[in-house]
Design a protein around this motif. Structure first.
Motif, short mmCIF file in Angstrom:
data_model
loop_
_atom_site.label_atom_id
_atom_site.label_comp_id
_atom_site.label_asym_id
_atom_site.label_seq_id
_atom_site.Cartn_x
_atom_site.Cartn_y
_atom_site.Cartn_z
N MET A 70 0.79 -1.12 -0.13
CA MET A 70 0.08 0.01 0.09
C MET A 70 0.86 1.32 -0.15
O MET A 70 0.46 2.32 -0.49
N VAL A 71 2.00 1.13 0.54
CA VAL A 71 2.68 2.29 0.74
C VAL A 71 3.47 2.87 -0.50
O VAL A 71 3.56 4.09 -0.79
N MET A 110 2.24 1.93 -3.85
CA MET A 110 1.17 1.75 -4.86
C MET A 110 0.94 2.66 -5.71
O MET A 110 1.02 2.56 -7.01
N ILE A 111 1.25 4.01 -5.22
CA ILE A 111 0.78 5.14 -6.10
C ILE A 111 2.04 5.12 -7.26
O ILE A 111 1.79 5.30 -8.43
N ASN A 148 -6.21 -14.35 -4.64
CA ASN A 148 -7.21 -13.57 -3.54
C ASN A 148 -6.90 -12.16 -3.50
O ASN A 148 -7.76 -11.44 -2.99
N LEU A 196 -6.73 -8.06 -3.94
CA LEU A 196 -7.90 -7.55 -4.38
C LEU A 196 -6.97 -6.02 -5.00
O LEU A 196 -7.22 -5.61 -5.90
N LEU A 197 -6.40 -5.36 -3.77
CA LEU A 197 -5.97 -3.92 -4.02
C LEU A 197 -5.04 -4.07 -5.27
O LEU A 197 -4.96 -3.11 -6.23
N PRO A 209 -11.29 -11.33 -7.64
CA PRO A 209 -11.62 -10.53 -6.44
C PRO A 209 -12.13 -8.97 -6.84
O PRO A 209 -13.13 -8.41 -6.48
N ALA A 214 -15.64 -7.51 -6.34
CA ALA A 214 -16.03 -6.47 -5.54
C ALA A 214 -16.79 -5.41 -6.20
O ALA A 214 -17.62 -4.73 -5.55
N SER A 237 -10.95 -15.67 -0.44
CA SER A 237 -10.44 -14.29 -0.33
C SER A 237 -11.21 -13.26 0.65
O SER A 237 -12.50 -13.72 0.90
N THR A 249 -12.45 -10.88 -0.40
CA THR A 249 -13.66 -10.41 -1.02
C THR A 249 -14.77 -11.18 -1.01
O THR A 249 -15.85 -10.83 -0.56
N GLN A 303 -2.82 -2.23 7.57
CA GLN A 303 -2.83 -2.16 6.22
C GLN A 303 -4.25 -2.67 5.80
O GLN A 303 -4.53 -2.63 4.58
N PHE A 327 -7.71 -3.32 4.23
CA PHE A 327 -8.52 -2.47 3.04
C PHE A 327 -9.53 -3.38 2.58
O PHE A 327 -10.64 -2.96 2.58
N ASP A 328 -9.15 -4.58 2.09
CA ASP A 328 -9.90 -5.32 1.21
C ASP A 328 -11.54 -5.57 1.78
O ASP A 328 -12.47 -5.38 1.08
N TYR A 380 -13.36 -2.40 1.93
CA TYR A 380 -13.70 -2.03 0.44
C TYR A 380 -15.06 -2.77 0.14
O TYR A 380 -16.05 -2.24 -0.49
N VAL A 381 -15.08 -4.01 0.53
CA VAL A 381 -16.18 -4.99 -0.26
C VAL A 381 -17.28 -4.69 0.70
O VAL A 381 -18.61 -4.82 0.28
N VAL A 437 -5.78 3.00 4.34
CA VAL A 437 -5.37 2.59 3.11
C VAL A 437 -6.51 3.00 2.07
O VAL A 437 -6.32 3.29 1.01
N ILE A 452 -6.19 6.60 1.35
CA ILE A 452 -5.01 6.59 0.31
C ILE A 452 -5.71 6.41 -0.98
O ILE A 452 -5.80 7.09 -2.10
N TYR A 453 -6.48 5.31 -1.20
CA TYR A 453 -7.01 4.72 -2.33
C TYR A 453 -8.07 5.57 -2.92
O TYR A 453 -7.79 6.06 -4.00
N ALA A 483 0.39 8.25 2.49
CA ALA A 483 1.10 6.78 2.45
C ALA A 483 2.40 6.99 3.37
O ALA A 483 2.71 5.86 3.97
#
Lengths: 294, 308
Positions: free
Chosen positions: A139-140, A142-143, A226, A228-229, A244, A248, B129, B131, B240, B242-243, B246-247, B261, B264-265, B282
């Motif tokens: 995550m840190v 990813m951008i 699995n 997702l991000l 996923p 989602a 998962s 998700t 961290q 997120f998943d 988000y779902v 996260v 940030i996303y 981040a």
């Protein structure tokens, strides 16, 4: 007189023993009841998902909810293919997770092998580099990774999905532990026989590492299957989504229909579940290895 | 003729050079190291670099702004809240998962048929998962079709809208995460428990220790390093999160479950696509996680030295 005392002690002893025995039985029953309850908590959601995915929408939306239904149908499974490009998701996931798994097996074992059994300048530095890499969360960074991929025109491509994941610090660590454990004189004997380094690695060391390779294979496969991000960031078009990510987004749009979502969920987890049934010990081994420290 | 000879010998000496382990090692490692450099180290430095810029996803109007993004963070209530939500989730999830996983491992440590079956079952959610787990739990907790509201209702309790309720959403997500992941903790702790030498229990038994005493005075001290490892990896993993968010809730209701996260996303990859500011957040998250990792690593190695 003496005989009687002996008798009573024996009697007391035996009642004590049967008490002890009874306690043990009761404890074991309580234990099994609690564990069965926990098993139910774990299994029930899956079972309900599976059964409901074969129900008609109107049978899913009933109150009170039912486990079983009078009628079953494939309608949800047909509908889900129509509503979302599920076949494309499956294909993308298989290519992404499968190729990543195969390539990372090769690269991780090569690096792990060098770190375990070769002496070279900077070895400690490389080892620490790998160990620190293990602690850096995706995550840190990813951008910038997204920008990098965008500039290289690798967004929405299989190459772009596969290459950054083609090696993992954890895989290197795992393979290194494996190679450290193999007997020392193996490669020395092979070197005396005139085998070159690549041959020693492929013909002698890798065949001896099959269990660890299997554990790493299912570990990376599961992680990427699995994830997702990561695919969410590196793909922008619906046709490149993995399971996923696709599911989602689908859930967000179409929650008004439960059946197709359930069918999609079943399809997405079925392949790993089947592999798990046959290769359970390797899955568990991967998790156990992650808890290993030197 | 001569030319060919030298080229062959050159080739041979080239091969000989790279076939020495001290040189071959670099060839073996090259692909992995290059990938890690290109797709991890450079982006990681990039995160820090980007956080000093105003930069959007279309690369229009890019401008160096110095520390402005970091200043903005401390005035951005939603960003600060997202950090607190992350900490809240971590405090709910980590202890629960470690306790459930460890107790399950201790209870199932003997290898009987029933225990082996239970272990296999408890590992199934791990391969599912987040998700899919999220989808399953959204439906289990759904007030229209879900089992959990129904069962609670049968016991005379009110049936809240779990994922849509500001106070219950985060605990629901935490419980779901424990359900999905306790099999990992169980596996790690099981390995640790089974590695304890039986002679330790025998001598404890000879000293007259009962099962409970044995658990607290033999089992626990022996599994402390693994327990510490589980707590540490869980803390870092939870930071961290997120998943599952988000779902299930996508950060709602009213951003009450938005994690760092997730923030940030959504800041970087949806309008207003502020990659620079998202990078600054981040960076802050990374500093927090790095402090956590380093301090817990130091603490663990200190503990281990003490125990030796």
């Amino acid at each position: 007189m003496e005989a009687r005392t002996a008798d009573t002690t024996e009697l007391v002893d035996s009642t004590k023993k049967s008490n002890y025995h009874r306690n043990k039985v009761i404890k074991s029953i309580i234990f099994k009841v609690i564990m069965s309850l926990l098993i139910l908590i774990v299994v029930f959601p899956f079972l309900w998902l599976l059964l409901s995915s074969f129900k008609y929408e109107k049978d899913i939306i009933t109150y009170p909810p039912h486990i079983f239904s009078g009628k079953y149908t494939f309608q949800n499974y047909i509908k889900v293919w129509d509503t979302i490009p599920l076949l494309g998701y499956v294909k993308n996931t298989v290519i992404f997770a499968g190729a990543t798994m195969l390539i990372s097996l090769v690269l991780d074992s090569m690096t792990g092998y060098a770190l375990a059994r070769m002496e070279f300048k900077g070895k400690t530095a490389f080892y620490y580099f790998v160990m620190v890499s293990m602690m850096i969360p995706f995550m840190v960074y990813m951008i910038p990774l997204f920008i990098e991929m965008n500039k290289m025109n690798l967004l929405d491509t299989y190459t772009g999905l596969i290459v950054p994941r083609a090696t993992t610090a954890f895989g290197i660590f795992m393979m290194r532990s494996n190679f450290v454990g193999l007997p020392r004189d193996l490669d020395e004997a092979a070197r005396l026989d005139g085998l070159n380094e690549w041959r020693i690695f492929t013909k002698i060391m890798l065949p001896l590492s099959k269990p660890t390779l299997m554990a790493l294979a299912v570990f990376t496969l599961t992680n990427n299957w699995n994830d997702l991000l990561y695919p969410l960031i590196l793909t922008t078009t619906s046709s490149m989504r993995t399971l996923p990510a696709g599911l989602a987004l689908f859930t967000g749009q179409h929650i008004s229909f439960y059946g197709p979502v359930m069918a999609g969920a079943v399809i997405s987890m079925l392949p790993l579940f089947i592999i798990y049934i046959f290769a359970q010990k390797y899955f568990v081994q991967g998790s156990a290895m992650s808890g290993m420290k030197e | 003729m001569e030319e060919i000879d030298t080229s062959v010998s050159k080739k041979r000496s080239f091969f000989r050079f790279w076939n020495q382990p001290k040189h071959a090692a670099y060839l073996f490692m090259a692909p992995s190291i290059i990938i890690l450099l290109f797709f991890m180290v450079i982006p990681l430095i990039g995160t820090l670099g980007l956080s000093f810029f105003n930069i959007n996803i279309f690369f229009t109007g890019t401008k160096f702004v110095g520390l402005d993004n970091f200043v903005q963070f401390f005035h951005d209530q939603r960003a600060i809240n997202s950090m607190w939500h992350t900490v809240y989730f971590t405090l709910l999830e980590t202890p629960t998962q470690v306790i459930v996983g460890t107790v399950a491992a201790a209870a199932l440590s003997r290898t009987t048929l029933f225990n082996r079956f239970s272990r296999s079952v408890f590992y199934v959610p791990v391969i599912c998962s987040l998700t899919t787990s999220g989808i399953i739990f959204s439906m289990l907790l759904d007030p229209n079709i879900g089992w959990i509201p129904y069962v609670l209702h049968q016991f005379g309790m009110s049936t809240p809208q779990f994922f849509r309720d500001a106070t219950l959403a985060m605990p629901s997500i935490a419980v779901m995460t424990v359900w999905k992941n306790f099999g990992v903790t169980m596996t790690i702790m099981l390995t640790a428990i089974q590695a304890i030498s039986p002679s330790l229990y025998e001598s404890a038994e000879m000293d007259g220790a009962n099962k409970k005493q044995q658990f607290f005075h033999v089992t626990i001290p022996q599994i402390i390093p693994s327990l510490g490892f589980c707590v540490m990896t869980n803390l870092i993993g939870s930071m961290q999160v997120f998943d599952q968010i988000y779902v299930t809730t996508a950060g709602g209701p009213e951003f009450k479950t938005e994690s760092a996260v997730q923030y940030i996303y959504s800041r970087g990859f949806s309008a207003p696509y502020q990659l620079g500011y998202a990078s600054a957040v981040a960076t802050i998250l990374f500093v927090i996680i790095a402090i956590l990792s380093v301090s817990s690593n130091l603490y663990m190695s200190h503990k281990e030295k003490q125990m030796r």
